[in-house]
Scaffold this motif. Structure first.
Motif, short mmCIF file in Angstrom:
data_model
loop_
_atom_site.label_atom_id
_atom_site.label_comp_id
_atom_site.label_asym_id
_atom_site.label_seq_id
_atom_site.Cartn_x
_atom_site.Cartn_y
_atom_site.Cartn_z
N LEU A 97 0.83 -1.20 0.00
CA LEU A 97 0.00 0.00 0.00
C LEU A 97 0.87 1.25 0.00
N LEU A 98 1.90 1.26 0.84
CA LEU A 98 2.78 2.43 0.89
C LEU A 98 3.56 2.58 -0.41
N GLU A 99 3.94 1.46 -1.02
CA GLU A 99 4.61 1.54 -2.32
C GLU A 99 3.71 2.20 -3.36
N HIS A 100 2.45 1.80 -3.37
CA HIS A 100 1.50 2.42 -4.30
C HIS A 100 1.38 3.92 -4.02
N CYS A 101 1.33 4.28 -2.76
CA CYS A 101 1.19 5.70 -2.41
C CYS A 101 2.42 6.49 -2.85
N ARG A 102 3.59 5.90 -2.69
CA ARG A 102 4.82 6.60 -3.10
C ARG A 102 4.92 6.76 -4.61
N SER A 103 4.10 6.06 -5.35
CA SER A 103 4.15 6.16 -6.82
C SER A 103 3.32 7.32 -7.36
N PHE A 104 2.52 7.97 -6.53
CA PHE A 104 1.62 9.01 -7.04
C PHE A 104 2.39 10.21 -7.59
N ALA A 105 3.37 10.71 -6.84
CA ALA A 105 4.13 11.88 -7.32
C ALA A 105 4.95 11.54 -8.57
N PRO A 106 5.69 10.42 -8.61
CA PRO A 106 6.38 10.08 -9.86
C PRO A 106 5.43 9.91 -11.04
N HIS A 107 4.24 9.37 -10.79
CA HIS A 107 3.26 9.22 -11.87
C HIS A 107 2.85 10.59 -12.42
N GLN A 108 2.66 11.56 -11.52
CA GLN A 108 2.31 12.90 -11.97
C GLN A 108 3.44 13.51 -12.79
N ALA A 109 4.68 13.36 -12.33
CA ALA A 109 5.82 13.90 -13.08
C ALA A 109 5.92 13.25 -14.45
N ARG A 110 5.68 11.94 -14.52
CA ARG A 110 5.76 11.23 -15.79
C ARG A 110 4.72 11.76 -16.77
N GLU A 111 3.52 11.98 -16.30
CA GLU A 111 2.46 12.52 -17.17
C GLU A 111 2.83 13.90 -17.68
N TRP A 112 3.39 14.74 -16.80
CA TRP A 112 3.76 16.08 -17.23
C TRP A 112 4.76 16.05 -18.38
N PHE A 113 5.78 15.24 -18.27
CA PHE A 113 6.82 15.25 -19.30
C PHE A 113 6.39 14.54 -20.57
N LEU A 114 5.47 13.60 -20.46
CA LEU A 114 4.92 13.01 -21.68
C LEU A 114 4.10 14.03 -22.45
N GLU A 115 3.34 14.85 -21.72
CA GLU A 115 2.57 15.92 -22.37
C GLU A 115 3.51 16.92 -23.05
N ALA A 116 4.62 17.25 -22.38
CA ALA A 116 5.53 18.26 -22.92
C ALA A 116 6.19 17.80 -24.21
#
Length: 700
Positions: free
Chosen positions: A292-311
């Motif tokens: 569960l904590l591993e999944h939670c720690r993935s939220f911020a990296p997931h957001q960063a990944r989406e940002w740079f894919l959009e860019a």
């Protein structure tokens, strides 16, 4: 028993691995060291900058990711199933402007919702369309955007518009600013003619700003509270489970370790829905605490990944410039999270220029002079602004500060940009090197720490593109930045031996700039593996610079977490047969008496000295660590009684006491300490030494 007289042993009695630099003249008298290696740059305000850099970037993430994940799929096209609409009615949380949005959509047949992806815009749009479709007896469909950059593809998709139906359309993030409003004008006329309705989703950026300024089609979208969304989804997911599971999931959501793992001030609605699924699985026993904590720690990296894919979608200039500016702002925020808005904005513009000329070397991008909506750019980066303070040493000034809405976003953005997008590294490295030449510690310290973090991610690349160019310049600020970056990189155990070996080679080389960088790097006590090992390296380097830089690094170590280790080394050096080490001990003692504690910041936490940041280091140590008093007294007695340092020590002692005279707390500390100078252990000083010290005190 008095301190030993200054021994004039030959300087060639040195350890075999000592630096082979000619010894200083035997007749040289020591002076009070003036300033530091940077002549003041990096001292006032450096402590706060280093502390904030540590706070924002020292969050552990996994190993470097070799490639970016596939781009997310667009919204599915076609009619929305009744089951999905029924689920939406159960789960959707209406936003405060819901009624106003519905009224505008009913009146004008078109509504543009401007907001960030993942904030629930699509659900709100579907909810609005479903309400109106119920009144007209129509259905709800999603439209695909098939055109490359404008109306033809969209208009082709709406040819079969049905009367009374509602349609959801999402414009691409790189929609050209100039085409957005004419496109919506045509769509509005089309849907009004067919008595249908359309909600258009527009991501934050220049196109959204222009639409909101026009006030004809668009409304700003504010998401519902994440806690409400989370609770709705938990209730739905655990509706047919035992009642206790829902309370268990709610209690788990409030656990501090889960909040820390998320690292977001408030999850967005899409993130809250994802989190609800994981909490439900955990409550049912299908997901362990660790997972569960591993999944939670993935939220911020997931957001960063989406940002740079959009860019990465727009490939050429000038169409790509808005996306490059957005990416540059996020990276600048990652480095300067919590800093003054002016610092972040200027750094972002400098990086945007580097990105643009890398993408198209023939294109010289300018800067927009006016912002459409204050704060709009920050919203696209999940950042906010507010009141902050910048430390200037003797004073602090209020600033308009900006920061990410989540402590894990800064390292996630920095790591994603470096690990997942190789061609970003060149412009980022050039940008960081330029920032490391800024005399303001609020800039170069943060940039140097970020450079060190990136060096630790890929040492070979970081060494060639960051550390070596900085160390080999004529700029003292950049050399200090190189030392800071290498020390920061050496926090990583797998990188530390390489950094230590590099500094070892520099210390024994012929390049004065590299030797100075090595001495500065050892002042942080990290690269050699321990404070004791760093002191040994500084002792070897002392002959190369007459103690100027090495004494500063020794005193920086003295202001760190192990002052007893440093004081033990200094008192040992007093009895060393090598003059360079004796001089280093004396110069470090003089610096401790004359240097303000906050000017000796390091890369570690020393909370016990923070209340005394404005005091000279010697006074701060006596107040925070009284056990340091005997060794400090021994060192100062030696400085006062040895002929080579007596004059400088007298001046330093006079200045030390006069400075304390204006502060009752400092004066009380010195009054407790000064009698130690007249006593060497259990024995009084000899008459000559006692007379010299008494004359100094009487001269005040």
């Amino acid at each position: 028993m008095s301190a030993p007289e200054d021994i004039t042993a030959p300087e060639d009695i040195t350890a075999p691995d000592d630096v082979s630099v000619p010894a200083p003249s035997r007749g040289r008298r020591l002076d009070i060291p003036q300033g530091g290696p940077l002549d003041g740059a990096g001292q006032p305000g450096g402590a706060r900058a280093a502390r904030e850099a540590r706070a924002h970037l020292h969050i552990v993430y996994g190993p470097a990711r070799m490639c970016a994940d596939p781009a997310p799929y667009p919204l599915p096209e076609g009619p929305v199933p009744r089951e999905e609409l029924a689920r939406l009615r159960r789960l959707h949380r209406a936003v405060p402007e819901h009624a106003a949005m519905r009224d505008q959509l009913r009146r004008t047949h078109l509504l543009a919702l401007c907001g960030e992806p993942g904030t629930g815009r699509a659900w709100t749009g579907l909810a609005l369309l479903a309400e109106l479709a119920e009144l007209t007896g129509g259905g709800v469909s999603r439209l695909g955007y098939t055109g490359p950059d404008g109306a033809p593809g969209v208009e082709k998709g709406v040819e079969k518009t049905e009367r009374g139906h509602g349609y959801l359309l999402e414009l691409p993030a790189d929609q050209a600013e100039s085409t957005a409003e004419p496109l919506l004008d045509r769509l509005r006329a089309h849907f009004a003619e067919h008595e249908a309705f359309c909600v258009v989703l527009v991501a934050g950026g220049p196109a959204a700003d222009r639409l909101l300024r026009g006030r004809r089609h668009a409304m700003a979208y504010r998401p519902p509270a994440a806690a409400d969304v989370l609770d709705r989804h938990l209730t739905e997911l655990l509706a047919d489970r035992p009642a206790g599971l829902l309370e268990t999931a709610r209690a788990t959501a409030r656990r501090p370790e889960l909040t820390e793992a998320l690292g977001l001030d408030e999850p967005r609605p899409g993130e809250a829905a994802r989190l609800a699924g994981q909490l439900a699985a955990h409550a049912e026993g299908r997901l362990s605490d660790e997972r569960l904590l591993e999944h939670c720690r993935s939220f911020a990296p997931h957001q960063a990944r989406e940002w740079f894919l959009e860019a990465g979608h727009p490939g050429t200039l000038p169409a790509a410039l808005p996306a490059l500016r957005a990416a540059a702002l996020r990276i600048a925020l990652a480095v300067f999270d919590g800093s003054a808005h002016s610092v972040v904005a200027e750094a972002a513009e400098l990086l945007a220029w580097e990105l643009a000329v890398t993408l198209d070397p023939q294109y010289a991008p300018g800067r927009p002079l006016f912002s459409a909506r204050p704060g709009a750019c920050l919203a696209t980066a999940r950042a906010v602004h507010g009141e902050g303070v910048e430390d200037l040493g003797d004073a602090s000034v209020p600033v308009r500060a900006v920061w990410f809405e989540g402590r894990r976003l800064a390292p996630a953005v920095l790591h994603e940009s470096w690990d997942g997008h190789h061609n970003l590294r060149g412009p980022m490295a050039r940008w960081l090197r330029a920032l490391c030449d800024d005399p303001r510690p609020q800039v170069w310290v943060r940039a140097a720490v970020a450079a060190g973090v990136l060096c630790a991610r890929d040492y070979l690349y970081g060494l060639v593109e960051l550390a070596l160019p900085l160390a080999r310049t004529d700029s003292p600020v950049q050399r200090m930045a190189a030392a800071t970056a290498l020390a920061e990189a050496s926090r990583a155990p797998q990188v530390r031996p390489a950094v230590h070996g590099l500094l070892h080679a520099w210390a024994r080389g012929d390049d004065e700039r590299e030797r100075e960088t090595a001495a500065l790097a050892h002042g942080y006590g990290l690269a050699a593996g321990s404070v004791a090992a760093s002191l040994e390296e500084l002792g070897r380097l002392a002959r190369a610079d007459d103690g100027r830089t090495t004494s500063h690094s020794v005193v920086r170590l003295l202001a760190g977490a192990e002052p007893e280790t440093v004081l033990a080394a200094l008192t040992h050096w007093l009895r060393d047969t090598r003059r360079a080490r004796r001089d280093l001990a004396l110069l470090a003692t003089l610096r401790a008496v004359t240097t303000r504690t906050s000017h000796l910041w390091g890369l570690g936490e020393v909370p016990e000295l923070e209340p005394y940041a404005a005091w000279p280091l010697a006074t701060a140590l006596l107040a925070a660590r009284p056990e340091c008093g005997p060794r400090l007294a021994e060192l100062l007695r030696a400085a006062l009684t040895w002929a080579r340092s007596a004059g400088a020590a007298e001046d330093a002692l006079v200045g030390w006491i006069r400075r304390a005279a204006g502060d009752a707390r400092q004066l009380a500390v010195l009054c407790d300490f000064l009698p130690r100078l007249a006593q060497d252990g259990d024995e009084p000083l000899d008459a000559g030494a006692a007379t010299r010290i008494r004359e100094v005190l009487e001269a005040l």
